[in-house]
Design a protein around this motif. Structure first.
Motif, short mmCIF file in Angstrom:
data_model
loop_
_atom_site.label_atom_id
_atom_site.label_comp_id
_atom_site.label_asym_id
_atom_site.label_seq_id
_atom_site.Cartn_x
_atom_site.Cartn_y
_atom_site.Cartn_z
N ILE A 3 32.79 48.30 37.08
CA ILE A 3 31.97 47.54 36.50
C ILE A 3 32.50 46.02 36.52
N VAL A 4 33.65 45.92 35.69
CA VAL A 4 34.48 44.72 35.56
C VAL A 4 34.47 43.93 36.64
N PRO A 5 35.51 44.42 37.70
CA PRO A 5 35.67 43.86 39.08
C PRO A 5 34.20 43.28 39.72
N MET A 6 33.35 44.24 39.92
CA MET A 6 32.03 43.98 40.81
C MET A 6 31.36 42.96 40.26
N VAL A 7 31.29 43.17 38.87
CA VAL A 7 30.50 41.98 38.14
C VAL A 7 31.19 40.63 38.29
N LYS A 8 32.21 40.65 38.17
CA LYS A 8 33.21 39.31 38.59
C LYS A 8 33.06 38.86 39.98
N ARG A 9 32.89 39.48 40.76
CA ARG A 9 33.01 39.26 42.17
C ARG A 9 31.54 38.79 42.55
N LEU A 10 30.69 39.55 42.02
CA LEU A 10 29.25 39.11 42.39
C LEU A 10 28.72 38.11 41.44
#
Lengths: 218, 218
Positions: A142-149
């Motif tokens: 969740i954390v990395p993906m939300v950041k990346r997207l």
DNA sequence: TAGATTGTTAATCGATTAACAATC
DNA sequence: TAGATTGTTAATCGATTAACAATC
């Protein structure tokens, strides 16, 4: 900025009625109508005609014309603009259970300018699967993906006990608006918007009205 | 009658907050707490303490005690009684698509005193199937089944174009309260209660708040 | 022109919040 | 007792509705 400030000044109640106006206006447009009066809109939607005129005055760039009413095409364009349906916003969803899958699979969100770009779930057997073209990732993503997207809207459809943790993760990733379908009282920083879709509250209000109606008949 | 009149006099806003109170109170009870102050409830749920006291005064049979606060067990019992969670109400659901199946399969409704006893759909391939122990019947069965089962609450989860027809059928069968998840403006007799679960409206309000928040930061 | 319909100002309504005395 | 917390009255706020002049 000017545009945003304009949006911010519209009352919550007025904004909430806009989708209903939009639906009705589209129906009328399809039926070949060119103009419509506030009286007719009010009757159809069960509202007060003055309220309809006030709502339309707030969002519309053009005034209505005495005797004629409002131009349907104009109003539709104005509401689409106000609601941001012209441009699409990305969102993620957490909790790929029955409700989560239903929401991800719901085609209608496209019309509301919402695009779900990723889903998350803790259950190993769901990870890697796809629903309606949207891939399900593990909760730790969740954390990395939300950041990346660079996503700003998160939808929560997990069971009550996990909702707070999920909300915290979404916010850590950078989410600034949470659409919460879990029956949970989320504690969030004040710079994060929340909309609780509290089914229990809705049902309670409906049940009360039903009791009133049945009671009045006796 | 006395009981119903009592229920009818509680404001919609107050009733809508009850489920959130109930959830929090149950949490606290589980954590071993015996009493709680309005201040603490207000802080946790993001409400005003006076509002909490007024809400509790309306629904509770017992007053709070200065210095101590309210008895948690009492409040839980009172809210359960007010919301009718002590006795179960039957309902039917029309539209066994993704959202409909999610709702029928949702175990939580049992806690809210709602029991879905039958589902309906127009799609031949769904008829006769079961979801979570609830059988799916054909759409033409709505009127006779609702009559026979004497059901008063109908849940609509069909696409927009079918919602009005479904509502009419439910009402013909005797339904007096409609929980509408379809993005449609239903036209109904005034002696039928409706609660529109308008996802587009919710999303519009959330989006507006998000825009405000992001705007304030600039 | 006559009348339907608009936009606006004022009144009302309902809900929230502030102020404060009462009390355990 | 002192102070935290209650319940209530009054003030405020926000939204809806009524009244009405303006106008196409």
């Amino acid at each position: 900025m000017g545009n945003n400030r304009e949006v911010a000044s519209i009352s919550k109640a007025t904004i909430g009625r806009m989708p209903a106006y939009l639906r009705y206006l589209k129906e009328q447009e399809k039926a070949g109508e060119k103009t419509i009066s506030s009286t007719q809109i009010a009757e159809e939607l069960g509202l007060n005609a003055v309220q309809v005129r006030k709502d339309l005055a707030v969002i519309s760039t053009v005034a209505g014309k005495p005797k004629l009413g409002f131009e349907i095409g104009e109003l539709i364009a104005d509401i689409n603009r106000i609601l941001g349906y012209d441009n699409v916003t990305d969102a993620v969803l957490v909790g790929a259970g029955g409700l989560g899958r239903a929401l991800v699979g719901y085609e209608g969100f496209k019309n509301y300018g919402l695009n779900i770009v990723a889903a998350f779930d803790a259950a190993a057997e769901l990870i890697g699967r796809e629903i309606g073209g949207v891939r399900i990732y593990g909760a730790e993503e969740i954390v990395p993906m939300v950041k990346r997207l660079n996503v700003r809207i998160g939808i929560i459809t997990v069971p009550q006990g996990e909702a707070q943790r999920v909300a915290d993760a979404l916010i850590e990733g950078g989410v600034r608006a949470i659409w919460n379908f879990a029956p949970a009282n989320l504690v969030l920083p004040s710079n994060v918007a929340v909309k609780n879709e509290d089914m229990a509250a809705s049902l309670a209000i409906l049940s009360m009205r039903l009791a009133e109606i049945l009671n009045n008949e006796k």
